[in-house]
Scaffold this motif. Structure first.
Motif, short mmCIF file in Angstrom:
data_model
loop_
_atom_site.label_atom_id
_atom_site.label_comp_id
_atom_site.label_asym_id
_atom_site.label_seq_id
_atom_site.Cartn_x
_atom_site.Cartn_y
_atom_site.Cartn_z
N SER A 149 -0.43 4.69 -0.63
CA SER A 149 -1.16 5.82 -0.02
C SER A 149 -2.27 5.57 0.77
O SER A 149 -2.63 4.55 0.85
CB SER A 149 -1.45 6.61 -1.40
OG SER A 149 -2.79 5.86 -1.91
N LYS A 156 -11.23 -0.04 4.33
CA LYS A 156 -10.58 -0.93 5.12
C LYS A 156 -10.87 -1.05 6.31
O LYS A 156 -11.40 0.20 7.15
CB LYS A 156 -9.02 -1.16 4.84
CG LYS A 156 -8.61 -1.10 3.42
CD LYS A 156 -7.92 -2.54 3.27
CE LYS A 156 -7.39 -2.86 1.93
NZ LYS A 156 -8.05 -3.20 0.97
N ILE A 213 0.78 -1.08 0.16
CA ILE A 213 0.10 0.06 -0.07
C ILE A 213 0.76 1.18 0.03
O ILE A 213 1.82 1.41 0.88
CB ILE A 213 -1.01 -0.09 1.23
CG1 ILE A 213 -2.02 -1.09 0.90
CG2 ILE A 213 -1.46 1.40 1.54
CD1 ILE A 213 -3.19 -0.92 1.90
N GLN A 251 -5.10 6.58 0.49
CA GLN A 251 -6.30 6.36 -0.43
C GLN A 251 -6.71 5.04 -0.67
O GLN A 251 -7.84 4.59 -0.86
CB GLN A 251 -6.31 7.20 -1.93
CG GLN A 251 -6.49 8.71 -1.61
CD GLN A 251 -5.40 9.61 -0.92
OE1 GLN A 251 -4.49 9.19 -0.54
NE2 GLN A 251 -6.21 10.36 0.03
N GLU A 252 -5.52 4.42 -0.70
CA GLU A 252 -5.72 2.80 -0.91
C GLU A 252 -6.36 1.81 0.33
O GLU A 252 -6.57 1.00 0.13
CB GLU A 252 -4.40 2.16 -1.20
CG GLU A 252 -3.91 2.76 -2.67
CD GLU A 252 -2.30 2.16 -2.74
OE1 GLU A 252 -2.00 1.13 -2.48
OE2 GLU A 252 -1.64 3.03 -2.83
N GLN A 273 -9.29 3.03 1.54
CA GLN A 273 -10.66 3.26 1.35
C GLN A 273 -11.59 1.94 1.86
O GLN A 273 -11.11 0.99 1.22
CB GLN A 273 -10.99 3.88 0.08
CG GLN A 273 -12.43 4.32 -0.07
CD GLN A 273 -12.94 5.09 0.60
OE1 GLN A 273 -12.32 6.28 0.88
NE2 GLN A 273 -14.26 5.24 1.03
#
Ligand code: ATP
Ligand code: MG
Length: 292
Positions: free
Chosen positions: A112, A119, A110, A114-115, A117
């Motif tokens: 950033s 989780k 991962i 944003q990744e 989201q």
């Protein structure tokens, strides 16, 4: 006569420094070791010793007028209880520094926030974590844990964590990688945002003036040195945080003595630079109290 109540952490990372800073403000307390209420002598300020999580709540509930707590806890409780408001940070205190960081398992690819989201993020600070990630347009599922947050990804109960970090060794020991710092925190003095009655406000102002002096003195140094008269301007420039030093003639010499309070940290590099423009007999002394 009016009295103020200050809540501090009973036992933990902030306890000694919190009590220390109040004592340096001239506060003395009558107490027995196991008691949670310490009566203020000389100055009408009493102490409450409690769990740090309770401090912002006690301020919001009007149980006390002042509290020393990490900004992380104050922000969390305000968000959870009061839409993010209700307490005023009167003064950051320069200890208890840490950061709230988002960390992921080392082997998870991962790059950033944003990744993350959607989780699951394990944390003791669900409201603060959601708010800070929300500011960056990221929505996560906060999994609230009161401790041992760092083992959640290994146990499979979360994909990432949002936790307090100071050195990062706990993260490394648990094979976690710090992805991003969400928030930098330190201990601070808080009060409820609602106005105090006049008498209490006057007491608070006196305490704040003393506190300012204590905190400034902690950083300040009294510097004394000898120098050629013509180096005065250069030396004044080199002394950190000094505008008008005291200048005294030296009996039987064309050199002068310069004394100054440096209100910023004095490093070895400063002293070497002073020496290079002709200063000698350089002494750096601690400042114990200051009232400006
Ligand atoms: P209490 O029993 O009072 O609830 P606690 O276990 O919640 O104590 P401590 O671990 O004593 O709290 O931490 C108190 C505060 O110290 C934290 O809220 C934070 O502001 C600060 N702090 C500084 N460094 C760290 C760190 N590495 N980890 C956790 N907290 C830190
Ligand atoms: Mg706590």
């Amino acid at each position: 006569m009016s009295r103020l109540r200050v809540a501090i952490q009973k036992s933990g990372r902030l306890s000694d420094r919190s009590l220390g800073v109040l004592k340096r403000c001239g506060l003395r307390f009558a107490h027995s070791k196991d008691k949670l209420f310490w009566f203020g002598q000389d100055f009408p300020v009493d102490l409450l010793l409690v769990r740090d999580d309770d401090i912002p709540r006690m301020l919001l509930d009007g149980v006390c007028e002042l509290g020393i707590v990490g900004e992380n806890i104050a922000r969390e409780v305000m968000l959870e209880r009061n839409g993010g408001t209700g307490l005023t940070c009167l003064r950051k205190l320069g200890f208890g520094q840490c950061r709230l960081s988002l960390a992921v398992p080392e082997d998870l690819e991962i790059g950033s926030l944003q990744e993350l989201q959607g989780k699951r993020v394990a944390t003791s600070y669900p409201a603060l974590t959601r708010a800070l990630l929300g500011e960056q347009g990221v929505t996560v599922q906060a999994v609230e844990l009161s401790g041992s947050v760092e083992i959640a990804p290994g146990l499979g109960t979360a994909d990432a964590i949002s936790d307090l970090v100071s050195t990062g060794s706990t993260l490394r020991a648990n094979h976690l990688r710090e992805l991003e710092v969400l928030f930098r925190s330190q201990a601070a003095l808080y009060s409820p945002s609602t106005p105090l009655p006049d008498e209490k406000q006057q007491l608070l102002d006196r305490l704040l003036a003393r506190l300012e002096g204590v905190l400034q003195a902690a950083e300040s140094k009294y510097v004394m040195l000898h120098a050629p008269r013509e180096a005065l301007d250069k030396i004044t420039e080199l002394l950190p945080g000094v505008e008008h030093p005291s200048v005294m003639p030296l009996e039987g010499s064309d050199r002068i003595a310069i004394h100054a309070v440096c209100v910023e940290t004095v490093f070895w590099e400063h002293l070497e630079a002073l020496k290079a423009v002709g200063a000698s007999a350089i002494l750096v002394l601690p400042v114990e109290k200051m009232l400006g």
